[in-house]
Enzyme design. Structure first.
Site, mmCIF file in Angstrom:
data_model
loop_
_atom_site.group_PDB
_atom_site.id
_atom_site.type_symbol
_atom_site.label_atom_id
_atom_site.label_comp_id
_atom_site.label_asym_id
_atom_site.label_seq_id
_atom_site.Cartn_x
_atom_site.Cartn_y
_atom_site.Cartn_z
ATOM 1 N N ASP A 192 -8.586 1.722 -7.936
ATOM 2 C CA ASP A 192 -9.026 1.875 -6.547
ATOM 3 C C ASP A 192 -8.936 3.338 -6.112
ATOM 4 O O ASP A 192 -7.967 3.737 -5.497
ATOM 5 C CB ASP A 192 -8.180 0.995 -5.633
ATOM 6 C CG ASP A 192 -8.711 0.938 -4.212
ATOM 7 O OD1 ASP A 192 -9.914 1.179 -4.021
ATOM 8 O OD2 ASP A 192 -7.918 0.666 -3.304
ATOM 9 N N GLU A 226 -11.767 6.857 2.097
ATOM 10 C CA GLU A 226 -12.002 5.425 2.281
ATOM 11 C C GLU A 226 -10.723 4.708 2.646
ATOM 12 O O GLU A 226 -10.723 3.804 3.478
ATOM 13 C CB GLU A 226 -12.589 4.820 1.000
ATOM 14 C CG GLU A 226 -13.088 3.383 1.148
ATOM 15 C CD GLU A 226 -12.023 2.328 0.885
ATOM 16 O OE1 GLU A 226 -12.288 1.149 1.152
ATOM 17 O OE2 GLU A 226 -10.926 2.673 0.419
ATOM 18 N N GLU A 227 -9.625 5.104 2.024
ATOM 19 C CA GLU A 227 -8.341 4.448 2.317
ATOM 20 C C GLU A 227 -7.886 4.711 3.750
ATOM 21 O O GLU A 227 -7.018 4.004 4.265
ATOM 22 C CB GLU A 227 -7.263 4.919 1.335
ATOM 23 C CG GLU A 227 -7.544 4.571 -0.123
ATOM 24 C CD GLU A 227 -7.568 3.075 -0.391
ATOM 25 O OE1 GLU A 227 -7.266 2.289 0.520
ATOM 26 O OE2 GLU A 227 -7.903 2.689 -1.522
ATOM 27 N N GLU A 253 -16.028 -0.919 -5.568
ATOM 28 C CA GLU A 253 -14.683 -1.033 -5.000
ATOM 29 C C GLU A 253 -13.745 -1.748 -5.952
ATOM 30 O O GLU A 253 -14.106 -2.079 -7.081
ATOM 31 C CB GLU A 253 -14.742 -1.780 -3.663
ATOM 32 C CG GLU A 253 -14.612 -0.872 -2.446
ATOM 33 C CD GLU A 253 -13.272 -0.162 -2.364
ATOM 34 O OE1 GLU A 253 -12.347 -0.504 -3.121
ATOM 35 O OE2 GLU A 253 -13.136 0.744 -1.536
ATOM 36 N N HIS A 329 -2.824 -0.950 -5.354
ATOM 37 C CA HIS A 329 -2.151 -0.064 -4.395
ATOM 38 C C HIS A 329 -0.672 0.145 -4.724
ATOM 39 O O HIS A 329 0.163 0.260 -3.827
ATOM 40 C CB HIS A 329 -2.281 -0.597 -2.967
ATOM 41 C CG HIS A 329 -3.601 -0.268 -2.331
ATOM 42 N ND1 HIS A 329 -3.869 -0.470 -0.990
ATOM 43 C CD2 HIS A 329 -4.738 0.272 -2.846
ATOM 44 C CE1 HIS A 329 -5.111 -0.083 -0.723
ATOM 45 N NE2 HIS A 329 -5.657 0.364 -1.837
#
Length: 873
Positions: A192, A226-227, A253, A329
């Protein structure tokens, strides 16, 4: 090494003559290896070297012979060369570590690497039929979004690297391919979303070196924020001059690490995009069920797809890796965990779909093909079935009509009370579902009270053995009791098949009336069993449930059941990891028990009638009961620990640690109170239950209480998720003193001619800050300088503003107006600002380091330093 090889391969252009000796003299690359790489770049997904001069290349005759001899011996290398090059990019990008917005790693190092690789591609493709233009954008903007309850976002000088590839004559119609290279704090973000950017670099390289000109162009957007809740994509689609020419997009994604990339969103409408994917993708994996589940909001996540759809008004395809979301994450999201096959597969699909779209006439005038949705699903990743939703509606009603005709014909037969029997049997079936679900939920509640929540997190099979055995056993028991109240076993077996058919048919009609494309699932579950039953009617009538009947019956149900089991697997693959990061308020046992029970109900539907065909079910019940009892005892004894720090298969517990200093000011601007501590959020239902034995001072005696008179309870929430995690802990700790403390100033306060109070502020601080506004009783926000000008998403009387900036951003200045209806002795509004230090020396303190070293290995802490300052006006 990659750069040298590409420069050498770029020599394979018209009018260039090179011998192998000249190639070898230009770079320290073995001749065989060089041949493979050049072959891949010239042939992989393009013309190839095998064509020699006929392919447009002028080669020395000896070179042609030697290169041709390499072809047969290096075919196996070609299959993975794309993936190998992509992996090099992936490892290079992730080698700098976490890349939060504003950090040197994100804004300088990663951007520099991307620009270097893009320039190499540009130089290599310069003599070809395409032109490549690069633009580094630093947009500033603001928008509101109804995600996580809703909030407003403001970004300043975030980074986009946009690459435009088009025919040299130019084009007015463009595809957009999007990935993001930024990460959350404390994660290297390989899946990611560095792997998507790595794949996009190689797709760009392959397309740029195509010898046949495209009809239209492609923008490759490497977005760097994006995060931060989709900021960079908003900056591109609303501000970049190229955005107006974008006709459709593909977004890459991740919701997991590796595996297959699934198409889980398409549209809105524009069925031609789904048809393009179906036609072009080499390894299709798509489900309209996933699209409708994701867009329902059940999954607490979002992607840039939303921004392009809502703010750009353009259609697209959203793809994501979904496997192994346990380490999404976290620090475990590293390049070595992503299989080469996953990279190759993603590259094959994306390249093929992009090539198809930029050669399609539909891209230029997609409005002609935009109306209507598509039903789409794949069969075990082999082939995708897709058809327009309107065709699906007709098909669904035809299947439903055939079912009702079949049941009506039975009801019209003389000498039988079929309708009454069918109604009674349906009641028994529905009752068995509710009793089963209630019984399994009671077990889930008992597991929770025993303190064994999430025992299945690292051992998924245990949830099946406990809840699945209980659900299956309960249903069999209820139907066995019902069976013993009747005579004529074979008649009941036939009747309960009809019950299953009727219930699936009712769900088919209801879903179709709701306009849901997922209605294809009950359509399959009605059509195939009905046809199978009709074909086997004579066999069943004469021989009953014979071996031949059973085998043929199972074969007839195989396709819908295999597909249904595949969908159920996807559901558990996605939702099991999500329960480890869904906050402290959602009881995971209830969710898992419900999912297992529903899966049991769905899968057992057309096998219920066998209960009425067999002589006895006591041995089945005894076996299921034994499995349940043994598993319950093992679970109660604590044999199954939820988490694992095993580096080969980690199942970490996620914990947020913030060392913070909080300062509260009164109406006079004086410091009312101040404290410092470690603020701890355990982002799953177990809280700190398993951490306390390792760190005794972190216990329920330091659990916080929400101060309703302070914005967001008086704590530095990074995102507006306090409704998800109401249980948190605050351990006293020394004051933090970051090198660049936040500077927050009231610049002006004035009364407007229309009766409002306008307040203007300035804020300067780290790259990430959170602004909280809480109007007091009798006051309300009427307008502000953020978003579209209208304050949105009032979260129980509070407003949340997410702020971030890139490098060298100016001071943030904003204003809002307050409408005061009644005077309040406590003032008009409470304003608080939190600063978050996600990188650099300010991220760590001695106290944080000490706690981090004491945490068990199965804990993944996301940690940083923060401050919270509140003012009343």
């Amino acid at each position: 090494m990659v750069t040298h090889t590409r420069n050498l391969c770029s020599a394979l252009k018209p009018s260039k003559v090179h011998t192998p000796e000249q190639w070898a003299a230009n770079a320290a690359v073995p001749r065989e290896q060089l041949g493979v790489r050049c072959l891949a770049q010239g042939s992989h997904l393009s013309r190839g070297i095998e064509g020699g001069e006929s392919a447009g290349y002028s080669l020395h005759s000896n070179t042609q012979v030697q290169l041709s001899s390499l072809v047969s011996t290096t075919q196996h290398s070609l299959i993975s060369l794309f993936a190998q090059q992509s992996r090099r990019h992936l490892e290079k990008i992730t080698s700098v570590g976490p890349r939060p917005v504003g950090s040197k790693e994100n804004e300088v190092l990663t951007v520099g690497y991307l620009l270097e690789q893009i320039e190499n591609i540009r130089l290599e493709a310069a003599a070809g039929p395409h032109q490549l233009t690069v633009d580094v954008q630093h947009p500033t903007g603001s928008f509101s979004i109804d995600f996580l309850g809703g909030f407003t976002s403001f970004y300043d000088r975030v980074t986009n690297v946009a690459v435009r590839l088009e025919p040299k004559g130019g084009t007015q119609h463009l595809m957009l391919a999007n990935c993001h290279f930024d990460t959350v704090a404390n994660s290297p973000g390989a899946s990611d979303d560095a792997v998507s950017c790595a794949v996009m670099l190689e797709v760009l390289h392959s397309l740029a070196n195509q010898s046949t000109p495209f009809h239209y162009g492609v923008i490759f957007l490497f977005n760097g924020a994006e995060e931060n809740i989709l900021q960079a994509s908003h900056g591109f689609i609303t501000q970049h001059p190229w955005a107006k020419q974008v006709r459709a997009f593909i977004n890459l994604e991740a919701a997991g690490v590796g595996g297959k990339e699934v198409v889980f969103q398409t549209g809105p409408e524009n069925p031609w995009l789904v048809q393009a994917y179906v036609h072009a993708a080499k390894h299709p994996f798509a489900s309209v069920v996933g699209q409708e589940v994701f867009q329902s909001g059940i999954i607490p996540s979002d992607t840039d797809f939303r921004i392009y759809r809502d703010f750009g008004n353009i259609p697209g395809i959203d793809l994501a890796f979904i496997e192994n979301g346990f380490i999404y994450h976290t620090k475990y999201d590293t390049a070595d965990r992503i299989l080469t096959d996953s990279i190759q597969r993603a590259g094959d699909n994306i390249l093929a779909v992009l090539k198809y779209l930029i050669m399609s006439e539909k891209l230029a005038d997609s409005s002609e093909y935009r109306h209507g949705n598509m039903v789409f699903f794949d069969l075990l990743g082999v082939v995708v079935v897709a058809y327009p939703a309107r065709v699906g509606t007709i098909l669904n009603y035809m299947v439903a009509a055939a079912t009702f005709i079949y049941l009506a014909k039975k009801a019209s037969m003389p000498g039988r009370r079929y309708v009454r029997d069918l109604a009674c049997a349906t009641g028994v079936a529905v009752l068995s579902w509710f009793v089963t679900l209630l019984s399994v939920l009671i077990i889930a509640l008992l597991v929770t009270l025993l303190g064994r929540s999430m025992f299945w997190y690292s051992h998924f099979y245990t949830s099946i053995c406990l809840y699945g055995a209980a659900a299956t056993g309960k249903m069999i028991l209820i139907h066995t009791l019902a069976k013993n109240l009747y005579y004529g076993v074979s008649v009941l077996g036939d009747l309960y098949f009809d019950v299953s058919l009727l219930l699936w048919c009712c769900s088919l009609v209801w879903l179709t009336q709701q306009g849901l494309c997922s209605a294809y699932v009950p359509m399959l579950m009605v059509a195939f069993p009905l046809v199978t039953r009709l074909l086997l009617a004579k066999e069943f009538k004469h021989r009953g449930a014979s071996v031949k009947y059973t085998v043929l019956y199972l074969l007839g149900l195989s396709l819908p059941y295999v597909h249904l089991m595949f969908l159920i697997w996807v559901v558990f693959e996605i939702f099991t990891p999500i329960l480890g990061r869904s906050g402290t308020e959602i009881p995971p046992e209830v969710v898992m028990a419900t999912l297992v029970t529903l899966a049991t109900v769905f899968l057992s539907s057309f096998f219920l009638h066998f209960i009425y065909l067999v002589r006895s079910t006591k041995w089945i019940l005894a076996g299921l009961g034994s499995v349940f009892i043994v598993m319950f005892l093992l679970m109660s004894c604590g044999l199954f620990f939820p988490y694992s720090g095993n580096p080969h298969s980690p199942r970490p517990k996620r914990v947020f640690l913030q060392q913070t200093t909080r300062t509260f000011h009164n109406l006079q601007g004086q410091v009312e109170s101040q404290d410092s501590g470690l603020w701890i959020n355990g982002f799953d239902y177990t809280g700190i239950q398993h951490i306390t034995p390792s760190i005794p001072e972190i216990n329920d005696s330091i659990r916080t209480r929400c101060r309703e008179d302070r914005p967001f309870c008086g704590y530095p929430w990074f995102l507006p998720v306090k409704f998800l995690s109401k249980k948190n802990w605050y351990l006293p700790a020394p004051e933090v003193s970051p090198s660049s403390p936040v500077e927050f100033t009231l610049l002006s306060k004035e009364e407007t001619s229309w009766g409002t109070i306008k307040m203007t502020f300035s804020a300067k601080g780290p790259s990430h800050m959170s602004l909280y506004l809480m109007p007091h009783r009798g006051a309300s926000l009427s307008t502000w300088s953020l978003g579209n000008g209208t304050p949105q998403f009032d979260l129980s009387g509070e407003y949340f503003v997410f702020y971030s900036h890139g490098i060298d951003a100016p001071t943030w200045t904003f204003w809002f107006e307050i409408q005061v209806q009644t005077n309040n002795h406590s003032g008009m509004i409470s304003v608080a600002i939190a600063s978050h230090y996600f990188f650099g020396p300010d991220q760590r303190t001695a106290q944080l380091e000490e706690i981090l070293h004491r945490l068990p290995t199965w804990v993944f802490p996301s940690f940083w330093v923060s401050t919270y300052d509140m003012y009343r006006y």
